[in-house]
Scaffold this active site. Structure first.
Site, PDB file in Angstrom:
ATOM      1  N   LYS A 125       0.812  -1.217   0.000  1.00 34.80           N
ATOM      2  CA  LYS A 125       0.000   0.000   0.000  1.00 34.80           C
ATOM      3  C   LYS A 125       0.851   1.276   0.000  1.00 34.80           C
ATOM      4  O   LYS A 125       0.375   2.348  -0.369  1.00 34.80           O
ATOM      5  CB  LYS A 125      -0.941   0.013   1.216  1.00 34.80           C
ATOM      6  CG  LYS A 125      -2.074  -0.991   1.109  1.00 34.80           C
ATOM      7  CD  LYS A 125      -2.899  -1.015   2.401  1.00 34.80           C
ATOM      8  CE  LYS A 125      -4.026  -2.026   2.328  1.00 34.80           C
ATOM      9  NZ  LYS A 125      -4.825  -2.064   3.575  1.00 34.80           N
ATOM     10  N   SER A 169      -1.386   0.654   6.424  1.00 34.36           N
ATOM     11  CA  SER A 169      -1.707  -0.411   7.370  1.00 34.36           C
ATOM     12  C   SER A 169      -2.609  -1.457   6.736  1.00 34.36           C
ATOM     13  O   SER A 169      -3.323  -1.172   5.771  1.00 34.36           O
ATOM     14  CB  SER A 169      -2.390   0.203   8.595  1.00 34.36           C
ATOM     15  OG  SER A 169      -2.563  -0.759   9.600  1.00 34.36           O
ATOM     16  N   ASP A 170      -2.576  -2.662   7.281  1.00 35.85           N
ATOM     17  CA  ASP A 170      -3.474  -3.722   6.830  1.00 35.85           C
ATOM     18  C   ASP A 170      -3.829  -4.634   7.997  1.00 35.85           C
ATOM     19  O   ASP A 170      -3.000  -4.876   8.879  1.00 35.85           O
ATOM     20  CB  ASP A 170      -2.842  -4.545   5.708  1.00 35.85           C
ATOM     21  CG  ASP A 170      -3.872  -5.433   5.037  1.00 35.85           C
ATOM     22  OD1 ASP A 170      -4.676  -4.907   4.249  1.00 35.85           O
ATOM     23  OD2 ASP A 170      -3.916  -6.649   5.333  1.00 35.85           O
ATOM     24  N   THR A 171      -5.059  -5.131   7.988  1.00 39.96           N
ATOM     25  CA  THR A 171      -5.560  -6.013   9.050  1.00 39.96           C
ATOM     26  C   THR A 171      -6.222  -7.243   8.441  1.00 39.96           C
ATOM     27  O   THR A 171      -6.959  -7.117   7.463  1.00 39.96           O
ATOM     28  CB  THR A 171      -6.605  -5.272   9.922  1.00 39.96           C
ATOM     29  OG1 THR A 171      -6.000  -4.102  10.487  1.00 39.96           O
ATOM     30  CG2 THR A 171      -7.121  -6.162  11.055  1.00 39.96           C
ATOM     31  N   SER A 205      -0.660  -4.957  10.593  1.00 44.96           N
ATOM     32  CA  SER A 205       0.692  -4.472  10.317  1.00 44.96           C
ATOM     33  C   SER A 205       0.627  -3.018   9.883  1.00 44.96           C
ATOM     34  O   SER A 205      -0.355  -2.589   9.273  1.00 44.96           O
ATOM     35  CB  SER A 205       1.355  -5.299   9.212  1.00 44.96           C
ATOM     36  OG  SER A 205       1.545  -6.624   9.634  1.00 44.96           O
TER      37      SER A 205
END
Length: 194
Positions: free
Chosen positions: A59, A76-78, A113
């Site tokens: 991203k 960010s990523d979840t 993250s």
């Protein structure tokens, strides 16, 4: 505090998530939001935090050439990790129902993250994992939640801060904010190092 330390930096949050925006605002940091669409595809050999690390970094890539030395980019990523499988955002009612039903009366992990880029010269990726324990969810509870809250923008088809979290979660082991999509305690610590 931290806001003073960062006053010479231009903080950019590359996320359309209202939850991430709100949590970053709660740290009393001034930032702007920039959005670029990106296809969130990752190699199927990746597992758990490897997936969120990869996607958080992915991203950041469309922004890198535009960054100056005093820019700090945050992406960010979840994901929800259940039975050795990543649950992303559901595409429709049926997918959301299946996801929530599979989490009923068991536990799963929520992994978030964050990729922090300081200009083009430094990149750091941090991640945090939380165990979430759901009670046994009745089918009518799942149905009500999906119809009323439409959780199609959320990994694993739920928001811990919403109705289903309040009535369905027995306990968590780790940071509540990581489950919301931003491990602010780890992000704060990382930004303090600057």
């Amino acid at each position: 505090m931290l806001a003073k330390k960062l006053k010479n930096y231009n903080i950019i949050l590359a996320s359309g998530s209202p939850r991430r925006q709100s949590l970053l605002k709660d740290l009393d940091i001034n930032f702007s939001v920039k959005l670029k669409s990106i296809e969130e595809i990752y190699p199927d050999t990746l597992k758990a935090a490897e997936i969120t690390d990869y996607l958080a970094e992915l991203k950041s890539k469309p922004y890198l050439e535009e960054l100056s030395d005093n820019d700090i980019l945050i992406t960010s990523d979840t994901i929800v990790w259940l039975n050795n499988e990543a649950l992303g955002k559901p595409k429709n009612y049926d997918e959301a129902f299946k996801m929530l039903n599979s989490m009923s009366n068991t536990h799963h992990e929520v992994i978030t993250s964050v990729c922090i880029c300081i200009g083009m010269k430094k990149k750091t990726i941090i991640s945090d994992t939380v165990k979430v324990f759901f009670k046994e969810l009745k089918e009518e509870e799942i149905d009500y939640y999906i119809k009323e809250y439409k959780p199609f923008d959320k990994a694993g088809a739920y928001g811990i801060q919403e109705w289903i979290g309040k009535i369905g979660i027995d306990r968590i082991e780790g940071s509540y904010f990581t489950v919301m999509g931003f491990p602010v305690h780890k992000l704060y610590k990382e930004l303090e190092k600057l």
